[in-house]
Scaffold this motif. Sequence first.
Motif, PDB file in Angstrom:
ATOM      1  N   GLY A   1     -49.715 -14.992 -38.975  1.00 28.01           N
ATOM      2  CA  GLY A   1     -48.754 -14.086 -39.038  1.00 28.01           C
ATOM      3  C   GLY A   1     -49.200 -12.545 -38.751  1.00 28.01           C
ATOM      4  N   VAL A   2     -50.244 -11.941 -39.697  1.00 29.78           N
ATOM      5  CA  VAL A   2     -50.686 -10.531 -39.423  1.00 29.78           C
ATOM      6  C   VAL A   2     -51.954 -10.432 -39.034  1.00 29.78           C
ATOM      7  CG1 VAL A   2     -50.849  -8.644 -40.788  1.00 29.78           C
ATOM      8  CG2 VAL A   2     -49.289 -10.264 -41.701  1.00 29.78           C
ATOM      9  N   SER A   3     -51.952  -9.360 -38.000  1.00 29.37           N
ATOM     10  CA  SER A   3     -53.336  -9.020 -37.531  1.00 29.37           C
ATOM     11  C   SER A   3     -53.592  -7.743 -38.159  1.00 29.37           C
ATOM     12  CB  SER A   3     -53.271  -8.853 -36.099  1.00 29.37           C
ATOM     13  OG  SER A   3     -52.939 -10.120 -35.258  1.00 29.37           O
ATOM     14  N   THR A   4     -54.790  -7.432 -38.739  1.00 28.72           N
ATOM     15  CA  THR A   4     -55.314  -6.215 -39.289  1.00 28.72           C
ATOM     16  C   THR A   4     -56.137  -5.467 -38.725  1.00 28.72           C
ATOM     17  OG1 THR A   4     -54.668  -7.254 -41.546  1.00 28.72           O
ATOM     18  CG2 THR A   4     -56.032  -5.304 -41.541  1.00 28.72           C
ATOM     19  N   TYR A   5     -56.355  -4.044 -38.362  1.00 26.75           N
ATOM     20  CA  TYR A   5     -57.063  -3.379 -37.967  1.00 26.75           C
ATOM     21  C   TYR A   5     -57.673  -2.212 -39.033  1.00 26.75           C
ATOM     22  CZ  TYR A   5     -59.537  -0.111 -34.645  1.00 26.75           C
ATOM     23  OH  TYR A   5     -60.705   0.628 -34.403  1.00 26.75           O
ATOM     24  N   ASN A   6     -58.621  -2.204 -39.554  1.00 23.65           N
ATOM     25  CA  ASN A   6     -59.115  -1.243 -40.699  1.00 23.65           C
ATOM     26  C   ASN A   6     -58.199  -0.626 -41.278  1.00 23.65           C
ATOM     27  OD1 ASN A   6     -61.324   0.437 -41.249  1.00 23.65           O
ATOM     28  ND2 ASN A   6     -60.880   2.163 -40.089  1.00 23.65           N
ATOM     29  N   GLY A   7     -57.302  -1.789 -42.158  1.00 24.04           N
ATOM     30  CA  GLY A   7     -56.618  -1.530 -43.416  1.00 24.04           C
ATOM     31  C   GLY A   7     -55.068  -1.167 -42.710  1.00 24.04           C
ATOM     32  N   THR A   8     -54.586  -1.607 -41.508  1.00 23.92           N
ATOM     33  CA  THR A   8     -53.334  -1.220 -41.018  1.00 23.92           C
ATOM     34  C   THR A   8     -52.813  -2.912 -40.247  1.00 23.92           C
ATOM     35  OG1 THR A   8     -53.698   0.976 -40.475  1.00 23.92           O
ATOM     36  CG2 THR A   8     -51.935  -0.123 -39.457  1.00 23.92           C
ATOM     37  N   ASP A   9     -51.591  -3.359 -40.935  1.00 22.50           N
ATOM     38  CA  ASP A   9     -51.406  -4.485 -40.405  1.00 22.50           C
ATOM     39  C   ASP A   9     -50.381  -4.472 -39.277  1.00 22.50           C
ATOM     40  OD1 ASP A   9     -52.702  -5.778 -42.567  1.00 22.50           O
ATOM     41  OD2 ASP A   9     -50.899  -5.821 -43.836  1.00 22.50           O
ATOM     42  N   PHE A  10     -50.496  -5.330 -38.376  1.00 25.80           N
ATOM     43  CA  PHE A  10     -49.449  -5.386 -37.272  1.00 25.80           C
ATOM     44  C   PHE A  10     -49.176  -6.756 -37.042  1.00 25.80           C
ATOM     45  CE2 PHE A  10     -53.008  -2.404 -36.199  1.00 25.80           C
ATOM     46  CZ  PHE A  10     -52.665  -1.289 -36.045  1.00 25.80           C
ATOM     47  N   ARG A  11     -47.714  -6.912 -37.048  1.00 30.17           N
ATOM     48  CA  ARG A  11     -47.034  -8.050 -37.001  1.00 30.17           C
ATOM     49  C   ARG A  11     -45.876  -7.953 -36.126  1.00 30.17           C
ATOM     50  NH1 ARG A  11     -45.962 -12.110 -41.310  1.00 30.17           N
ATOM     51  NH2 ARG A  11     -47.058 -10.713 -42.621  1.00 30.17           N
ATOM     52  N   VAL A  12     -45.857  -9.222 -35.170  1.00 30.33           N
ATOM     53  CA  VAL A  12     -44.861  -9.340 -34.229  1.00 30.33           C
ATOM     54  C   VAL A  12     -43.647  -9.917 -34.952  1.00 30.33           C
ATOM     55  CG1 VAL A  12     -44.011 -10.199 -31.959  1.00 30.33           C
ATOM     56  CG2 VAL A  12     -46.137  -9.075 -32.386  1.00 30.33           C
ATOM     57  N   LEU A  13     -42.476  -9.103 -35.082  1.00 33.68           N
ATOM     58  CA  LEU A  13     -41.385  -9.946 -35.608  1.00 33.68           C
ATOM     59  C   LEU A  13     -40.458 -10.733 -34.725  1.00 33.68           C
ATOM     60  CD1 LEU A  13     -39.848  -6.974 -38.272  1.00 33.68           C
ATOM     61  CD2 LEU A  13     -41.688  -8.980 -38.660  1.00 33.68           C
ATOM     62  N   GLU A  14     -40.237 -10.008 -33.579  1.00 37.13           N
ATOM     63  CA  GLU A  14     -39.324 -10.736 -32.464  1.00 37.13           C
ATOM     64  C   GLU A  14     -39.651 -10.226 -31.078  1.00 37.13           C
ATOM     65  OE1 GLU A  14     -34.634  -9.911 -32.077  1.00 37.13           O
ATOM     66  OE2 GLU A  14     -35.736  -8.575 -33.480  1.00 37.13           O
ATOM     67  N   ILE A  15     -39.474 -11.321 -30.133  1.00 38.93           N
ATOM     68  CA  ILE A  15     -39.514 -11.028 -28.688  1.00 38.93           C
ATOM     69  C   ILE A  15     -38.337 -11.186 -28.235  1.00 38.93           C
ATOM     70  CG2 ILE A  15     -40.869 -11.608 -26.805  1.00 38.93           C
ATOM     71  CD1 ILE A  15     -43.401 -12.449 -28.443  1.00 38.93           C
ATOM     72  N   LYS A  16     -37.686 -10.093 -27.566  1.00 43.46           N
ATOM     73  CA  LYS A  16     -36.459 -10.369 -26.659  1.00 43.46           C
ATOM     74  C   LYS A  16     -36.716  -9.871 -25.168  1.00 43.46           C
ATOM     75  CE  LYS A  16     -34.847  -7.530 -29.185  1.00 43.46           C
ATOM     76  NZ  LYS A  16     -34.262  -6.560 -29.546  1.00 43.46           N
ATOM     77  N   GLY A  17     -36.927 -10.803 -24.436  1.00 42.01           N
ATOM     78  CA  GLY A  17     -37.193 -10.285 -23.171  1.00 42.01           C
ATOM     79  C   GLY A  17     -38.357  -9.432 -22.846  1.00 42.01           C
TER      80      GLY A  17
ATOM     81  N   LEU B   1     -42.054  -4.565 -33.774  1.00 42.61           N
ATOM     82  CA  LEU B   1     -43.385  -4.815 -34.338  1.00 42.61           C
ATOM     83  C   LEU B   1     -43.277  -4.028 -35.777  1.00 42.61           C
ATOM     84  CD1 LEU B   1     -45.952  -3.151 -31.794  1.00 42.61           C
ATOM     85  CD2 LEU B   1     -45.367  -5.642 -32.196  1.00 42.61           C
ATOM     86  N   ARG B   2     -43.712  -4.761 -36.741  1.00 45.94           N
ATOM     87  CA  ARG B   2     -43.751  -4.214 -38.263  1.00 45.94           C
ATOM     88  C   ARG B   2     -45.371  -3.722 -38.244  1.00 45.94           C
ATOM     89  NH1 ARG B   2     -43.045  -1.107 -41.520  1.00 45.94           N
ATOM     90  NH2 ARG B   2     -43.200  -1.666 -43.941  1.00 45.94           N
ATOM     91  N   ILE B   3     -45.393  -2.373 -38.614  1.00 45.77           N
ATOM     92  CA  ILE B   3     -46.617  -1.803 -38.803  1.00 45.77           C
ATOM     93  C   ILE B   3     -46.857  -1.287 -40.198  1.00 45.77           C
ATOM     94  CG2 ILE B   3     -48.555   0.001 -38.086  1.00 45.77           C
ATOM     95  CD1 ILE B   3     -46.885  -0.178 -35.195  1.00 45.77           C
ATOM     96  N   LYS B   4     -47.749  -1.679 -40.833  1.00 43.59           N
ATOM     97  CA  LYS B   4     -47.882  -1.237 -42.283  1.00 43.59           C
ATOM     98  C   LYS B   4     -49.410  -0.986 -42.763  1.00 43.59           C
ATOM     99  CE  LYS B   4     -46.099  -2.815 -46.742  1.00 43.59           C
ATOM    100  NZ  LYS B   4     -45.665  -3.920 -47.374  1.00 43.59           N
ATOM    101  N   ARG B   5     -49.561   0.121 -43.350  1.00 40.68           N
ATOM    102  CA  ARG B   5     -50.682   0.444 -43.764  1.00 40.68           C
ATOM    103  C   ARG B   5     -50.943  -0.350 -45.005  1.00 40.68           C
ATOM    104  NH1 ARG B   5     -52.270   5.996 -45.475  1.00 40.68           N
ATOM    105  NH2 ARG B   5     -50.203   6.186 -45.912  1.00 40.68           N
ATOM    106  N   ASN B   6     -52.108  -1.047 -45.293  1.00 44.44           N
ATOM    107  CA  ASN B   6     -52.435  -1.662 -46.731  1.00 44.44           C
ATOM    108  C   ASN B   6     -52.171  -0.810 -47.907  1.00 44.44           C
ATOM    109  OD1 ASN B   6     -52.828  -3.832 -45.179  1.00 44.44           O
ATOM    110  ND2 ASN B   6     -54.997  -3.629 -45.231  1.00 44.44           N
ATOM    111  N   GLY B   7     -51.535  -1.026 -48.790  1.00 43.95           N
ATOM    112  CA  GLY B   7     -51.468  -0.015 -50.037  1.00 43.95           C
ATOM    113  C   GLY B   7     -49.904   0.670 -49.768  1.00 43.95           C
ATOM    114  N   LEU B   8     -49.178   0.703 -48.836  1.00 40.78           N
ATOM    115  CA  LEU B   8     -47.990   1.255 -48.423  1.00 40.78           C
ATOM    116  C   LEU B   8     -46.807   0.579 -49.173  1.00 40.78           C
ATOM    117  CD1 LEU B   8     -47.864   3.133 -45.199  1.00 40.78           C
ATOM    118  CD2 LEU B   8     -48.011   4.034 -47.368  1.00 40.78           C
TER     119      LEU B   8
END
Length: 145
Positions: free
Chosen positions: A117-133, A138-145
């Motif tokens: 579900g989540v891909s992480t780069y240097n403490g920041t998570d990237f998640r695709v929530l939805e694809i529409k055409g 995207l949900r972008i979230k720094r770890n610790g937030l």
Amino acid sequence: MPPNLERRRRLACLVAACLTTLLTTACDPTDGDARDPKPRSSPTPSPTYGTTKDLRACEDGDCTVEVREGDVIPFGDSVRAPDLTIDAIGPTGVDLRLSGEGTTSTFSGQSPDQGGGVSTYNGTDFRVLEIKGDTAVLRIKRNGL
């Protein structure tokens, strides 16, 4: 501070942080987005996401944003990641690229139903929530937030 010097400083912090852990894949069951990993078919982003189309809203590393192919999400000093480029959006996933001076990392085929579900780069998570055409949420979230 001049933009070039600022980019160099961010890159130095990034490299110093930890070269061996630049790319990892993680699944955090405590992450609120983990409850709803399924794609949606609605023509507009779900209001429960709190989605914006303003890419600058992601500067602090905490946003839910609707993107199109070619969009570039700039991050501020508090995020230890270079700018994020949306290289492709298709029915099988989203290709993301983080690139800055001296570094490029890619996450290919990111999708709402991917394992982990989540891909992480240097403490920041990237998640695709939805694809529409030709758009994705995207949900972008720094770890610790």
